[in-house]
Design an enzyme around this catalytic site. Structure first.
Site, mmCIF file in Angstrom:
data_model
loop_
_atom_site.group_PDB
_atom_site.id
_atom_site.type_symbol
_atom_site.label_atom_id
_atom_site.label_comp_id
_atom_site.label_asym_id
_atom_site.label_seq_id
_atom_site.Cartn_x
_atom_site.Cartn_y
_atom_site.Cartn_z
ATOM 1 C CG ASP A 171 -1.939 1.154 1.178
ATOM 2 O OD1 ASP A 171 -1.617 2.220 0.621
ATOM 3 O OD2 ASP A 171 -3.057 0.983 1.693
ATOM 4 C CG HIS A 172 1.014 4.283 -3.154
ATOM 5 N ND1 HIS A 172 -0.135 3.808 -3.737
ATOM 6 C CD2 HIS A 172 0.856 5.628 -3.077
ATOM 7 C CE1 HIS A 172 -0.941 4.803 -4.003
ATOM 8 N NE2 HIS A 172 -0.376 5.930 -3.613
ATOM 9 C CG HIS A 234 -4.719 4.296 -0.530
ATOM 10 N ND1 HIS A 234 -3.688 3.375 -0.583
ATOM 11 C CD2 HIS A 234 -4.999 4.610 -1.824
ATOM 12 C CE1 HIS A 234 -3.377 3.153 -1.848
ATOM 13 N NE2 HIS A 234 -4.150 3.889 -2.612
#
Length: 480
Positions: A171-172, A234
């Site tokens: 999950d960036h 996110h």
């Protein structure tokens, strides 16, 4: 098993993510001498290319997406790259891919950036070619399913070849410096943690706003919508970091244990606690933009905006609402966390005519990385007509506070952690499934209510019902 990989295999190497993020991040790490000289990067995709053709392809991507001041030693990086064409849906070609990878001295890290439908066939192909041994790690890029059932299918397929301690779900957002700084803010400062609870915090807001529309993601986005595209991953990860208990240490097991406790404590959303919307034609920064249905080319009930009032049912957060909001074609691009503290229990200045406002902590994640704490201060003067108080912001602009530090792409940290084997900023299976459990219940509620998205004009902050969602509790969104 701990090892630093000396082989990195990139699936989907000609895709948009690879061009925008993966190749630039790896080149930047190479320029800063943060990856070993013996790391070999093997790229694979459907397109037929030679090594030289892929290096030229990579050079064009770097010149387009990597800032000029970070391109030092580009030739050295490009020489690390080799390419192997592959149709991931058939076993044919995986043996040749294995030969291209070669025999790593330490280990192999695989980054899988493909459609979820290819995860199963890819895993079978890797097993067929012997690329699933004890010195192999697997990194998965989202989306990891469209609901709990499909997510479990994907996780089961991967788990057939790789144990959990060798699976890295990315999950960036967790690679962003300000997100990591949230942990430092909470757990490295005695100022905040004693008051980080329902006794002192009135509510929390988390906003992820985008100005863009579909941006070439037509098919994916219309199947996903804002809830599955943004909230499921996110935003729930941000919520978990805000709400988690102090972990015993900063390692992958301790941190992720505390996050999953929060996700499992999320109360099921009930009627009237969500608002959905879909944008219509409007203007962004003075420029006219079409509506969602016009961009899509057909009518759709997919939501491009969602606002949720959530609760974490545990001792720390009982009674504290968490307001989540995300959408496309909103007035500005911003991701931020707002922690609204309660008012002081008694104002000694009220008799002098002063009005009080509660303290507020704003953690900006993008586009600006900053932390702002608003405090009450006395306006200078002789106070003959009463005392005046005013909010004064204490601003910490992270780029200014650490002016000598390199501003990195979020994927740089995550790719380096993958190569070195640190899972702390990656998402564990039980986290993903707890997130989907909550999201699926919301979608079931929408179906039961036959809820359709309300329209909103592009360039506004979503449907008016989203404002009412907060205002019913006497709360205003931070943009107002």
């Amino acid at each position: 098993m701990s090892f630093t990989a000396d082989r990195l295999l990139l699936f989907g190497a000609t895709g948009d993510l690879s061009q925008r993020m993966l190749l630039p991040s790896l080149c930047a790490l190479d320029a800063d001498e943060l990856i070993d000289d013996d790391l070999k990067i093997v790229a694979t995709a459907r397109s037929e290319m030679s090594d030289t053709e892929f290096r030229n392809f990579a050079r064009e991507a770097l010149e387009k997406f990597l800032p000029k001041d970070r391109r030092g030693g580009m030739a050295h990086f490009l020489n690390r790259l080799t390419y192997q064409q592959l149709d991931a849906t058939t076993l044919e070609g995986y043996d040749e891919l294995a030969r291209k990878v070669g025999e790593p001295k330490n280990g192999l890290a695989i980054f899988l950036s493909t459609a979820p439908s290819l995860f199963g066939p890819t895993i079978k192909g890797l097993q067929h070619a012997g690329l699933d041994g004890p010195n192999v790690r697997m990194c998965l890029e989202k989306p990891l399913g469209t609901d709990l059932g499909t997510s479990c299918e994907i996780n089961d397929a991967v788990a057939a070849a790789f144990p959990e301690d060798r699976i890295f779900r990315i999950d960036h957002y967790l690679g962003k410096e300000t997100v990591q700084n949230l942990l430092a803010l909470r757990f490295a400062n005695v100022l905040f943690e004693p008051i980080w609870n329902s006794n002192y915090i009135e509510h929390v807001q988390i906003t992820v706003a985008e100005t863009v529309g579909l941006e070439g993601r037509v098919a994916f986005y219309d199947d996903a919508g804002a809830l599955r595209d943004m909230v499921q991953n996110h935003m729930l990860q941000l919520l978990a970091l805000v709400a988690m208990e102090p972990p015993t240490s900063f390692d992958s097991t301790a941190v992720r244990d505390e996050k999953v406790k929060v996700l499992r404590a999320l109360r099921q959303v009930t009627r009237g606690e969500t608002v959905t919307g879909q944008y219509r034609a409007g203007a962004i920064s003075g420029k006219s933009v079409p509506g969602y249905d016009e961009e899509l080319g057909k009518d759709s009930d997919t939501e491009t905006f969602v606002a949720i009032k959530g609760h974490v049912d545990n001792w720390r957060w009982k009674g504290v609402p968490f307001y989540l909001r995300t959408g496309k074609r909103l007035p500005e691009r911003v991701t931020e966390i707002v922690v609204q503290f309660r008012c002081v229990p008694h104002s000694i200045f009220a008799g002098k005519g002063a009005t009080m406002q509660p303290n507020r902590l704003v953690i900006g994640i993008q586009p600006e990385e900053n932390i702002t704490l608003s405090l009450m201060a006395k306006v200078p003067g002789l106070d003959r007509e009463g005392i005046r108080l005013r909010q004064v912001p204490l601003d910490i602009a992270m780029p200014d506070a650490f002016s000598g530090a390199v501003r990195r792409i979020a994927y740089e940290r995550l790719l380096l952690d993958l190569i070195e084997g640190d899972q702390t900023l990656f998402v564990r299976r039980d986290e993903v499934e707890a997130q989907w459990h909550w999201i699926d219940a919301i979608r079931e509620e929408w179906t039961a209510e036959d809820l359709k998205p309300k329209t909103y004009t592009a360039g506004t902050w979503g449907p008016s019902a989203a404002i009412a969602l907060a205002e019913r509790d006497g709360v205003s969104w931070h943009d107002e």
